[in-house]
Design a protein around this motif. Structure first.
Motif, PDB file in Angstrom:
ATOM      1  N   ARG A  52       0.850  -1.189   0.000  1.00 49.96           N
ATOM      2  CA  ARG A  52       0.000   0.000   0.000  1.00 49.96           C
ATOM      3  C   ARG A  52       0.892   1.248   0.000  1.00 49.96           C
ATOM      4  O   ARG A  52       1.880   1.304   0.730  1.00 49.96           O
ATOM      5  N   PRO A  53       0.569   2.259  -0.792  1.00 46.28           N
ATOM      6  CA  PRO A  53       1.369   3.488  -0.789  1.00 46.28           C
ATOM      7  C   PRO A  53       1.005   4.367   0.411  1.00 46.28           C
ATOM      8  O   PRO A  53      -0.177   4.563   0.716  1.00 46.28           O
ATOM      9  N   LEU A  54       2.019   4.897   1.076  1.00 48.20           N
ATOM     10  CA  LEU A  54       1.805   5.720   2.273  1.00 48.20           C
ATOM     11  C   LEU A  54       2.380   7.122   2.116  1.00 48.20           C
ATOM     12  O   LEU A  54       2.588   7.818   3.110  1.00 48.20           O
ATOM     13  N   GLY A  55       2.639   7.533   0.885  1.00 53.16           N
ATOM     14  CA  GLY A  55       3.156   8.873   0.664  1.00 53.16           C
ATOM     15  C   GLY A  55       4.645   8.894   0.387  1.00 53.16           C
ATOM     16  O   GLY A  55       5.235   7.911  -0.073  1.00 53.16           O
ATOM     17  N   VAL A  56       5.261  10.036   0.718  1.00 49.88           N
ATOM     18  CA  VAL A  56       6.683  10.285   0.446  1.00 49.88           C
ATOM     19  C   VAL A  56       7.343  10.787   1.724  1.00 49.88           C
ATOM     20  O   VAL A  56       6.757  11.585   2.464  1.00 49.88           O
ATOM     21  N   ASP A  57       8.578  10.319   2.009  1.00 54.33           N
ATOM     22  CA  ASP A  57       9.242  10.750   3.234  1.00 54.33           C
ATOM     23  C   ASP A  57      10.009  12.052   3.031  1.00 54.33           C
ATOM     24  O   ASP A  57       9.999  12.646   1.937  1.00 54.33           O
ATOM     25  N   GLU A  58      10.710  12.509   4.090  1.00 53.24           N
ATOM     26  CA  GLU A  58      11.399  13.800   4.058  1.00 53.24           C
ATOM     27  C   GLU A  58      12.574  13.810   3.084  1.00 53.24           C
ATOM     28  O   GLU A  58      13.063  14.874   2.704  1.00 53.24           O
ATOM     29  N   ARG A  59      13.013  12.622   2.645  1.00 53.75           N
ATOM     30  CA  ARG A  59      14.102  12.535   1.673  1.00 53.75           C
ATOM     31  C   ARG A  59      13.578  12.331   0.254  1.00 53.75           C
ATOM     32  O   ARG A  59      14.346  12.083  -0.674  1.00 53.75           O
ATOM     33  N   GLY A  60      12.275  12.429   0.083  1.00 49.73           N
ATOM     34  CA  GLY A  60      11.678  12.310  -1.239  1.00 49.73           C
ATOM     35  C   GLY A  60      11.489  10.897  -1.719  1.00 49.73           C
ATOM     36  O   GLY A  60      11.216  10.665  -2.902  1.00 49.73           O
ATOM     37  N   ARG A  61      11.628   9.914  -0.820  1.00 45.57           N
ATOM     38  CA  ARG A  61      11.438   8.510  -1.190  1.00 45.57           C
ATOM     39  C   ARG A  61       9.986   8.102  -0.949  1.00 45.57           C
ATOM     40  O   ARG A  61       9.349   8.566   0.007  1.00 45.57           O
ATOM     41  N   GLU A  62       9.453   7.239  -1.813  1.00 44.89           N
ATOM     42  CA  GLU A  62       8.108   6.738  -1.572  1.00 44.89           C
ATOM     43  C   GLU A  62       8.113   5.829  -0.342  1.00 44.89           C
ATOM     44  O   GLU A  62       9.102   5.176  -0.033  1.00 44.89           O
ATOM     45  N   ILE A  63       6.963   5.817   0.351  1.00 44.22           N
ATOM     46  CA  ILE A  63       6.791   4.964   1.520  1.00 44.22           C
ATOM     47  C   ILE A  63       5.732   3.931   1.187  1.00 44.22           C
ATOM     48  O   ILE A  63       4.609   4.275   0.788  1.00 44.22           O
ATOM     49  N   LEU A  64       6.081   2.658   1.339  1.00 37.59           N
ATOM     50  CA  LEU A  64       5.173   1.551   1.064  1.00 37.59           C
ATOM     51  C   LEU A  64       5.084   0.661   2.295  1.00 37.59           C
ATOM     52  O   LEU A  64       6.015   0.601   3.100  1.00 37.59           O
ATOM     53  N   THR A  65       3.976  -0.040   2.442  1.00 37.13           N
ATOM     54  CA  THR A  65       3.878  -0.999   3.530  1.00 37.13           C
ATOM     55  C   THR A  65       4.825  -2.167   3.280  1.00 37.13           C
ATOM     56  O   THR A  65       5.049  -2.567   2.138  1.00 37.13           O
ATOM     57  N   PHE A  66       5.372  -2.705   4.356  1.00 44.89           N
ATOM     58  CA  PHE A  66       6.265  -3.859   4.270  1.00 44.89           C
ATOM     59  C   PHE A  66       5.432  -5.134   4.196  1.00 44.89           C
ATOM     60  O   PHE A  66       4.488  -5.316   4.963  1.00 44.89           O
ATOM     61  N   LEU A  67       5.768  -6.014   3.265  1.00 43.58           N
ATOM     62  CA  LEU A  67       5.040  -7.273   3.086  1.00 43.58           C
ATOM     63  C   LEU A  67       5.819  -8.424   3.720  1.00 43.58           C
ATOM     64  O   LEU A  67       7.040  -8.461   3.658  1.00 43.58           O
ATOM     65  N   PRO A  68       5.114  -9.387   4.295  1.00 38.71           N
ATOM     66  CA  PRO A  68       5.799 -10.521   4.924  1.00 38.71           C
ATOM     67  C   PRO A  68       6.325 -11.513   3.898  1.00 38.71           C
ATOM     68  O   PRO A  68       5.878 -11.547   2.756  1.00 38.71           O
ATOM     69  N   GLY A  69       7.280 -12.327   4.340  1.00 35.49           N
ATOM     70  CA  GLY A  69       7.795 -13.393   3.490  1.00 35.49           C
ATOM     71  C   GLY A  69       9.210 -13.146   3.016  1.00 35.49           C
ATOM     72  O   GLY A  69       9.736 -12.036   3.104  1.00 35.49           O
ATOM     73  N   GLY A  70       9.819 -14.212   2.512  1.00 34.65           N
ATOM     74  CA  GLY A  70      11.149 -14.128   1.931  1.00 34.65           C
ATOM     75  C   GLY A  70      11.070 -14.182   0.419  1.00 34.65           C
ATOM     76  O   GLY A  70      10.088 -14.653  -0.162  1.00 34.65           O
ATOM     77  N   VAL A  71      12.110 -13.699  -0.261  1.00 40.00           N
ATOM     78  CA  VAL A  71      12.122 -13.668  -1.730  1.00 40.00           C
ATOM     79  C   VAL A  71      12.138 -15.099  -2.268  1.00 40.00           C
ATOM     80  O   VAL A  71      12.958 -15.920  -1.867  1.00 40.00           O
ATOM     81  N   MET A  72      11.222 -15.391  -3.168  1.00 38.59           N
ATOM     82  CA  MET A  72      11.087 -16.733  -3.733  1.00 38.59           C
ATOM     83  C   MET A  72      12.387 -17.230  -4.349  1.00 38.59           C
ATOM     84  O   MET A  72      12.713 -18.418  -4.271  1.00 38.59           O
ATOM     85  N   ALA A  73      13.140 -16.330  -4.977  1.00 38.26           N
ATOM     86  CA  ALA A  73      14.370 -16.730  -5.654  1.00 38.26           C
ATOM     87  C   ALA A  73      15.380 -17.367  -4.704  1.00 38.26           C
ATOM     88  O   ALA A  73      16.271 -18.091  -5.145  1.00 38.26           O
ATOM     89  N   GLY A  74      15.243 -17.120  -3.401  1.00 43.45           N
ATOM     90  CA  GLY A  74      16.164 -17.681  -2.436  1.00 43.45           C
ATOM     91  C   GLY A  74      15.792 -19.060  -1.932  1.00 43.45           C
ATOM     92  O   GLY A  74      16.527 -19.646  -1.121  1.00 43.45           O
ATOM     93  N   LEU A  75      14.683 -19.611  -2.399  1.00 44.90           N
ATOM     94  CA  LEU A  75      14.246 -20.929  -1.940  1.00 44.90           C
ATOM     95  C   LEU A  75      15.110 -22.034  -2.555  1.00 44.90           C
ATOM     96  O   LEU A  75      15.634 -21.883  -3.661  1.00 44.90           O
ATOM     97  N   PRO A  76      15.214 -23.180  -1.889  1.00 42.97           N
ATOM     98  CA  PRO A  76      15.892 -24.326  -2.498  1.00 42.97           C
ATOM     99  C   PRO A  76      15.090 -24.809  -3.706  1.00 42.97           C
ATOM    100  O   PRO A  76      13.867 -24.604  -3.773  1.00 42.97           O
TER     101      PRO A  76
END
Length: 253
Positions: A52-76
């Motif tokens: 979910r988008p939460l706006g922009v921080d004081e450094r001009g970066r977008e703020i997004l909600t953090f999603l759970p889980g690990g990157v699929m590419a790292g799975l065996p």
């Protein structure tokens, strides 16, 4: 404060991404308003696997909600190439596409080119390095900043390239169950992917679209290599062109 600690995140390799508390911060660009509009559409359609988008921080970066889980590419390999995750990825892509249809004709500036016939907003990079998994379930898809209008098969062909897979750099296939007969395994996995998404397209047609997609990606990656001086981008672009040539030559049919 603890929640101000920045932790670099892995996944895609285009721009730096950090975690701050329960949020993610990324660089912005002229395309960011369009991407945030798309993410809000996903939220309105109940797609919890997209941030979910939460706006922009004081450094001009977008703020997004953090999603759970690990990157699929790292799975065996046995988990990475499971048929269940393949089906889940295709089904999630279909849900994302259905949620995006009202934005196809909207006056929005996207980072990537529009491709006709534009039917949906394509993510343009749904792949194991942008998918999150927890306990065998797909929990997220990240890195939406390359999205743009295009045909459904444009997005689906790249998902097939990465998850059937046809990519030269696909890891661990020799160790994955069912790949002793690789041509048969790929044909079966493509059938599963198309059925889970719900698109009737011939393998040869999908392979041709995948080749076009890879050639466009190679040109984009060449430009990024020239901008950044990163040698790995040149190498990626060369691989995409080799894979496109194999797809066009019918190597997987």
């Amino acid at each position: 404060m603890e929640d101000e600690v920045e932790t670099p995140l892995t996944g895609g390799n285009m721009d730096p991404v950090v975690r701050v508390g329960e949020t993610v911060r990324r660089v912005t660009g002229p395309w960011t308003p369009a991407v945030h509009t798309l993410l809000r559409a996903y939220a309105e359609h109940g797609i919890a696997e997209c941030p979910r988008p939460l706006g922009v921080d004081e450094r001009g970066r977008e703020i997004l909600t953090f999603l759970p889980g690990g990157v699929m590419a790292g799975l065996p390999p046995a988990q990475l190439w499971s048929e269940d995750l393949l089906r889940q990825a295709a089904a999630l892509l279909r849900r994302m596409h259905e949620a995006s249809t009202d934005l196809v004709a909207a006056d929005l500036l996207w980072r990537q080119d529009r491709h006709e016939p534009a039917e949906v907003i394509c993510h343009n990079d749904v792949a194991p390095y942008n998918l999150l998994v927890s306990a065998g379930r797909l929990t997220g898809v990240i890195d939406h900043d390359m999205a743009s209008p295009g045909p459904r098969v444009w997005d689906l062909a790249y998902l097939a390239y990465r998850m059937v897979p046809y990519a030269e750099d696909a890891p661990g296939l020799a160790e994955a169950p069912g790949f002793a007969d690789a041509p048969r395994a790929r044909a079966h996995r493509l059938e599963l992917l198309l059925a889970a998404y719900g698109l009737d397209v011939e393998p040869a047609e999908l392979h041709e679209v995948a080749a076009e997609r890879l050639e466009a990606l190679a040109a984009f990656t060449d430009a990024r290599a020239a901008e950044t001086g990163r040698a790995d981008f040149w190498e990626h672009a060369a691989m995409y062109r080799r894979d496109a040539a194999r797809l066009r030559a019918g190597a997987f049919e």
